[in-house]
Enzyme design. Structure first.
Site, mmCIF file in Angstrom:
data_model
loop_
_atom_site.group_PDB
_atom_site.id
_atom_site.type_symbol
_atom_site.label_atom_id
_atom_site.label_comp_id
_atom_site.label_asym_id
_atom_site.label_seq_id
_atom_site.Cartn_x
_atom_site.Cartn_y
_atom_site.Cartn_z
ATOM 1 N N ARG A 1 -4.687 0.604 10.944
ATOM 2 C CA ARG A 1 -3.481 0.713 11.586
ATOM 3 C C ARG A 1 -3.352 -0.397 12.534
ATOM 4 O O ARG A 1 -4.542 -1.217 13.001
ATOM 5 C CB ARG A 1 -3.622 1.969 12.613
ATOM 6 C CG ARG A 1 -3.249 3.327 11.989
ATOM 7 C CD ARG A 1 -1.772 3.483 11.635
ATOM 8 N NE ARG A 1 -1.412 4.696 11.057
ATOM 9 C CZ ARG A 1 -1.491 5.134 9.921
ATOM 10 N NH1 ARG A 1 -2.036 4.396 8.968
ATOM 11 N NH2 ARG A 1 -0.980 6.294 9.584
ATOM 12 N N HIS B 1 2.463 -2.672 5.123
ATOM 13 C CA HIS B 1 2.116 -1.230 5.024
ATOM 14 C C HIS B 1 2.133 -0.504 3.687
ATOM 15 O O HIS B 1 2.848 0.807 3.811
ATOM 16 C CB HIS B 1 2.599 -0.403 6.174
ATOM 17 C CG HIS B 1 1.706 0.831 6.719
ATOM 18 N ND1 HIS B 1 1.642 0.969 7.970
ATOM 19 C CD2 HIS B 1 0.828 1.641 5.924
ATOM 20 C CE1 HIS B 1 0.890 2.245 8.022
ATOM 21 N NE2 HIS B 1 0.062 2.086 6.853
ATOM 22 N N ILE B 2 1.431 -1.218 2.732
ATOM 23 C CA ILE B 2 1.786 -0.542 1.390
ATOM 24 C C ILE B 2 0.432 -0.153 0.809
ATOM 25 O O ILE B 2 0.293 0.222 -0.509
ATOM 26 C CB ILE B 2 2.656 -1.323 0.223
ATOM 27 C CG1 ILE B 2 1.886 -2.712 0.467
ATOM 28 C CG2 ILE B 2 3.996 -1.472 0.862
ATOM 29 C CD1 ILE B 2 2.529 -3.622 -0.756
ATOM 30 N N GLU C 1 4.453 -2.703 14.156
ATOM 31 C CA GLU C 1 5.178 -2.931 12.856
ATOM 32 C C GLU C 1 6.545 -1.800 12.830
ATOM 33 O O GLU C 1 6.486 -0.678 13.367
ATOM 34 C CB GLU C 1 4.370 -2.411 11.639
ATOM 35 C CG GLU C 1 3.869 -0.956 11.717
ATOM 36 C CD GLU C 1 2.781 -0.939 10.710
ATOM 37 O OE1 GLU C 1 1.934 -1.496 10.464
ATOM 38 O OE2 GLU C 1 3.074 0.048 9.703
#
Ligand code: GLV
Length: 332
Positions: free
Chosen positions: A243, A290-291, A272
């Site tokens: 994170r 963030h994938i 983000e």
């Protein structure tokens, strides 16, 4: 039960239509078919009268929201990380909270490993350079990076995903695996993974490739900052798929700029989808939005698990991945 007696549920994000359709026989579904995250105020307003919510890892579920939504009985997230949900507050309000562990483990580990490899072997940095038309000749150390095979892999956060990354490193690439975690694994699990437990500072000093998979909390906020980066080898890489906020992005950008570490791969960022602009200025970094869990089958499975949890939670069933199952026990 007639349609107008069905509990009302809110789906906060655009999902796969077949997953939303699974909810319809059970609930009156308020489907917000949108990709932008909701503010706390908008979420609070939209949840009025709802018994359940299907959310992602971005919608904030906290005590003020729970106070304002007394009819809420279940909040089901399609993310595994649940730092957006105040679970003790949910428990105090009698609201069942669920996340989506397990279904994304291998996909996320694949990505973490790929990001680590791309970082070590300077794949995107060299691609940007090539696309810019700068490839004029071969040279002996052109984009020479560091080896992954046989190197020391350090993992911070040895849950399901950390362990799946450890297996890839040890079995597939002959890496020496070391880890740091809040609690140490049982000896037989360590032996099966070929993983050594180290204190955080020792780990940072030893690793060639550091992969961070630890959940975000007050305790892990800026777990890796300037002082920690200073302990790492100048040839080491850092990959964060946990994170934003576990790593101090400003300190990382400085360390990369000064080449105090060799390179970084980041899938998650503080604040983000905004990025610290300093990260965009350094070349020795691989950036992705963030994938890590984003293969199509896995994203479907995550949404599906959230729907299964929501249906079970509101129809007297047993939600498979409850974070606070004591709420159901109290309901009897
Ligand atoms: C993704 O970051 C998740 O927590 O599922």
């Amino acid at each position: 039960m007639s349609a107008d007696q069905r509990p009302r549920v809110f789906v906060a994000r655009r999902l796969f239509p077949e997953v939303v359709d699974r909810l319809r026989p059970h609930f009156e579904v308020d489907y917000r078919e949108a990709d932008d995250p909701m503010t706390a105020e908008a979420l609070m307003a939209r949840l009025q009268g709802c018994a359940g919510a299907l959310i992602a890892g971005t919608e904030p579920i906290n005590a003020p929201l729970l106070d304002a939504c007394p009819q809420l009985r279940a909040v089901c997230s399609m993310a595994v990380g649940f730092n957006n949900i105040d679970v003790p507050a949910c428990t105090a309000h009698g609201v069942l909270a669920t996340n989506a562990p397990g279904v994304l483990t291998e996909t996320t580990a694949d990505f973490g490993f790929a990001l680590m490899m791309a970082t070590a072997r300077r794949i995107t940095e060299s691609e940007h350079w090539l696309r810019a038309g700068r490839w004029l000749h071969w040279s002996v150390d052109l984009f020479a990076g560091s080896d992954v095979h046989g190197a020391t892999l350090g993992i911070i956060g040895m849950g399901r995903i950390g362990q799946a990354i450890a297996r890839r490193g040890a079995l597939g690439f002959g890496m020496k695996v070391a880890y740091h975690n809040r609690s140490r694994l049982p000896a037989e699990e360590e032996a099966a993974l070929g993983a050594r437990y180290l204190g955080l500072h020792e780990l940072l000093r030893e690793v060639d490739h550091l992969v961070i998979v630890v959940p975000y909390s007050q305790q892990t906020h800026h777990l890796i900052g300037a002082a920690e980066l200073d302990l790492m080898k100048p040839t080491a890489t850092l990959t964060n798929i946990a994170r934003g906020g576990v790593v101090d992005d400003a300190a990382l950008a400085q360390a990369l700029k000064a080449r105090r570490i060799a390179a970084a791969g980041l899938d998650v960022f503080e604040g983000e989808p905004q990025l610290n602009p300093a990260l965009l200025e350094v070349p020795n970094i691989v950036l992705t939005p963030h994938i890590a869990s984003a293969s199509l089958p896995t994203r479907r499975a995550m949404a599906d698990l959230a729907a299964t949890n929501l249906i079970a939670a509101l129809t007297g069933g047993a939600p498979p991945t409850a974070l606070n199952p004591e709420v159901l026990e109290r309901r009897g």
